[in-house]
Enzyme design. Structure first.
Site, PDB file in Angstrom:
ATOM      1  N   ARG A  41       0.723  -0.999  -0.232  1.00 13.77           N
ATOM      2  CA  ARG A  41       0.019  -0.049   0.169  1.00 13.77           C
ATOM      3  C   ARG A  41       1.005   1.653   0.196  1.00 13.77           C
ATOM      4  NH1 ARG A  41      -2.265   1.772   4.949  1.00 13.77           N
ATOM      5  NH2 ARG A  41      -1.290  -0.349   5.568  1.00 13.77           N
ATOM      6  N   SER A  42       2.110   1.255   0.584  1.00 12.01           N
ATOM      7  CA  SER A  42       2.806   2.397   1.200  1.00 12.01           C
ATOM      8  C   SER A  42       4.019   2.844  -0.127  1.00 12.01           C
ATOM      9  CB  SER A  42       3.363   2.725   2.248  1.00 12.01           C
ATOM     10  OG  SER A  42       2.438   2.841   2.705  1.00 12.01           O
ATOM     11  N   CYS A 131       9.324  -0.261  25.199  1.00  9.60           N
ATOM     12  CA  CYS A 131       9.490   0.704  25.205  1.00  9.60           C
ATOM     13  C   CYS A 131       9.364   1.165  26.653  1.00  9.60           C
ATOM     14  CB  CYS A 131       8.610   2.223  24.280  1.00  9.60           C
ATOM     15  SG  CYS A 131       6.630   1.060  24.627  1.00  9.60           S
ATOM     16  N   GLN A 158       2.766   5.082  31.476  1.00  7.17           N
ATOM     17  CA  GLN A 158       2.470   5.425  29.880  1.00  7.17           C
ATOM     18  C   GLN A 158       2.272   6.161  28.917  1.00  7.17           C
ATOM     19  OE1 GLN A 158       3.377   0.926  31.078  1.00  7.17           O
ATOM     20  NE2 GLN A 158       3.076   1.464  28.224  1.00  7.17           N
ATOM     21  N   LYS A 232       5.966  -8.190  30.447  1.00  9.28           N
ATOM     22  CA  LYS A 232       7.437  -8.017  29.760  1.00  9.28           C
ATOM     23  C   LYS A 232       8.456  -6.910  30.683  1.00  9.28           C
ATOM     24  CE  LYS A 232       5.106  -7.296  24.809  1.00  9.28           C
ATOM     25  NZ  LYS A 232       4.336  -6.198  24.307  1.00  9.28           N
ATOM     26  N   HIS A 261       7.342   7.783  28.168  1.00  7.94           N
ATOM     27  CA  HIS A 261       6.721   6.818  28.898  1.00  7.94           C
ATOM     28  C   HIS A 261       7.649   7.298  30.729  1.00  7.94           C
ATOM     29  CE1 HIS A 261       4.370   4.012  26.543  1.00  7.94           C
ATOM     30  NE2 HIS A 261       5.464   3.304  26.934  1.00  7.94           N
TER      31      HIS A 261
END
Lengths: 354, 354
Positions: A41-42, A131, A158, A232, A261
């Site tokens: 698509r891109s 992250c 966050q 995580k 964050h």
């Protein structure tokens, strides 16, 4: 040797866009060619990298031919399928998704903490941490080298962009829905105000209103009430720091901040630790900025640190009742060090070794 | 005996206004007379209490004549001066300021935790805890009775109204300043947007922008980098629970929420504790509402609980790596249970004993 070829998969996404900004502003640039890859698509879209308009090419096995290092900023399932294909074609894949992080044959790397793990990659894949984990790794890695980390209790603040572009868009839409109603809206009316403005709860990436609210949930439900994001933080911290029995409790909470964050950290070590010693360690770590002078109103906040590369640390206190324990507060741009920047730093480390 | 006389000092303030709302909606009302007291500036103002227009009288020693119980919702220095005067005139003073909380001769009371302390008041003064401490006391008190609390690590998500009406006004003004700029403003531009809208940082009760931000600071600077708010959480929790050696680390953070404080709590007990046992205890405590079904997207958030009397508890998890430890999340309306409601509940307890 010839200068290495760097590919960026997911060049048009939220993290990919930050990655291009990082490439455009880096002083040294060791790459002979940059190849931008995205979904069909891109494909054909042009993006300027260091003064050159590059054409985005569609993701395909052939797109990795001749590539030395391929950075992946795409959803888990895309990485799971395509990072091994890139590796088969001879590239080293650096993956920012959750697909490979806990794979025993894939190192999970934060360069200032465990750069030595980069060379141990039997699958040809290196993973980039989540992250939230990343936001505290520079500070914890530096303290761990000196004092030996044993226990960690963290609570997160966050940002919406941790949920991608849809998270950013939703927070802006919720703020816009409040416009003109600020003085009248009690916090408890937020859900009604949003509904009246046509913002359906079903369309939100968040399970509750985020504006004028905090939401104690991120990710999906895992065992015994824990969220995937909280596990995580625990499992990735253990792997990155090389402490398989590190004790960790994390509570992950979304707040109405666009990007960056923050984490409240309570860290217990094997050896005695003082605020002075911690300050010295933070000051000596090039990727950390220490802002810790509350008497002068100085401590890190997301609004001060967004867009920056370092991790910002402040509010460092010796715990009053827990031996060998520090309490502190960290802020890190979740799209930069928390995602694109760390991936790019791993690529730079690899470039030195090619 | 005749029905007792209740006075409210600070009737026109932020907490006083909530107190009048509580009086107007209480099903039982044991008071023969309610006397509203405020600064001379507010004297003469009329406020409706349970269908009667009462005239606010100016604070004076004589204002306490005939009063059985006087509730104080005023700044520390006003309480420090006037609560002893009320006591001298024969009233029992219930003070919501910080002036007397750590006084060994003043009990610090949360009725569902330590109602027995009410009768132990040599100075004729009873203190109401800080709103941040109060937000977690119902839940911790109930768990402590069963499992014996030993250690506490908490991080707060504190509302703007904890800083009084000026905190509420400032947050609304900051949101209004963003109106129309949402789509363009990156989080890092917040300070500039506020300045351009004429909102001076010097006029804020907060040391940094609060909209699209979190601020790891509340109160004043005490020893070794700790804030007054963080030390209140530690010292008041010890006193209320009657555990002088309770280990506590608190990090207090202001978030862009109008009303309702939230806390991430990591609590370690002397005895084994399970999620099931904790759920049962929370369900049996009339002042707690348990909302804990993340599979169905159910957990407490400030927007859900504001304006309510109970403490809301959710995200209850057994710590994976810490024995006898629970992690959970609590939300409590800081103007109700965190201030006016608890004070009024103490007054009700006293009324039963008069």
């Amino acid at each position: 040797m010839t200068a290495p070829v760097l590919a960026l998969v997911g060049a048009t996404g939220a993290v990919g866009t930050v990655m291009i900004d990082i490439m455009n502003t880096r002083s040294d640039f060791p790459w002979g060619e940059v190849r931008l890859i995205a979904s069909p698509r891109s494909a054909g879209k042009k993006i300027n990298v260091r003064g050159q308009d590059l054409t985005v090419v569609a993701l395909s096995p052939e797109a990795f031919d001749g590539v030395d290092i391929a950075m992946f900023d795409v959803p888990d399932e895309v990485s799971a399928q395509w990072a091994p294909i890139a590796a088969e074609r001879g590239a080293i894949a650096i993956d920012n998704s959750g697909a490979f992080r806990m794979d025993a044959d894939v190192p999970l790397v934060v360069p200032e903490v465990n750069a030595d793990q980069i060379d141990n990659r039997p699958r040809g894949i290196i993973a980039n941490p989540n992250c939230t984990t990343l936001s505290m790794m520079a500070s914890l890695g530096a303290l761990h080298r000196e004092f030996e980390l044993k226990e960690l209790v963290v609570a997160s603040y966050q940002a919406a962009s941790g949920a991608g572009q849809s998270g950013i868009d939703r927070l802006y839409a919720e703020i816009a829905a409040l416009a003109g109603k600020e003085a009248g809206v009690a916090a408890g009316d937020v859900a009604q105000v949003l509904a009246a403005a046509g913002l359906s709860a079903d369309d939100s990436p968040f399970p509750a209103p985020l504006v004028l609210n905090v939401v104690p949930w991120a990710g999906s439900l895992k065992d015994a009430g824990w969220s995937s994001e909280e596990l995580k933080v625990r499992n990735e911290a253990r792997k990155i720091l090389g402490i398989p029995d590190l004790k960790v409790s994390a509570t992950c909470v979304r707040v109405p901040v666009v990007t960056t964050h923050s984490l409240s950290v309570h860290a217990t070590f094997a050896r005695e630790v003082t605020v002075e010693a911690a300050h010295k360690i933070f000051e000596e770590q090039p990727t950390i900025v220490l802002i810790d002078d509350p008497a002068a109103g100085k401590f890190p906040t997301p609004a001060d640190v967004v867009g920056g590369d370092p991790t910002y640390v402040g509010r460092v206190r010796q715990a009053l009742d827990f031996p060998n324990t520090l309490d502190f507060f960290v802020c890190g741009d979740n799209l930069r060090k928390g995602a694109a920047l760390n991936t790019y730093e791993v690529a730079e480390e690899l470039a030195k070794r090619l």
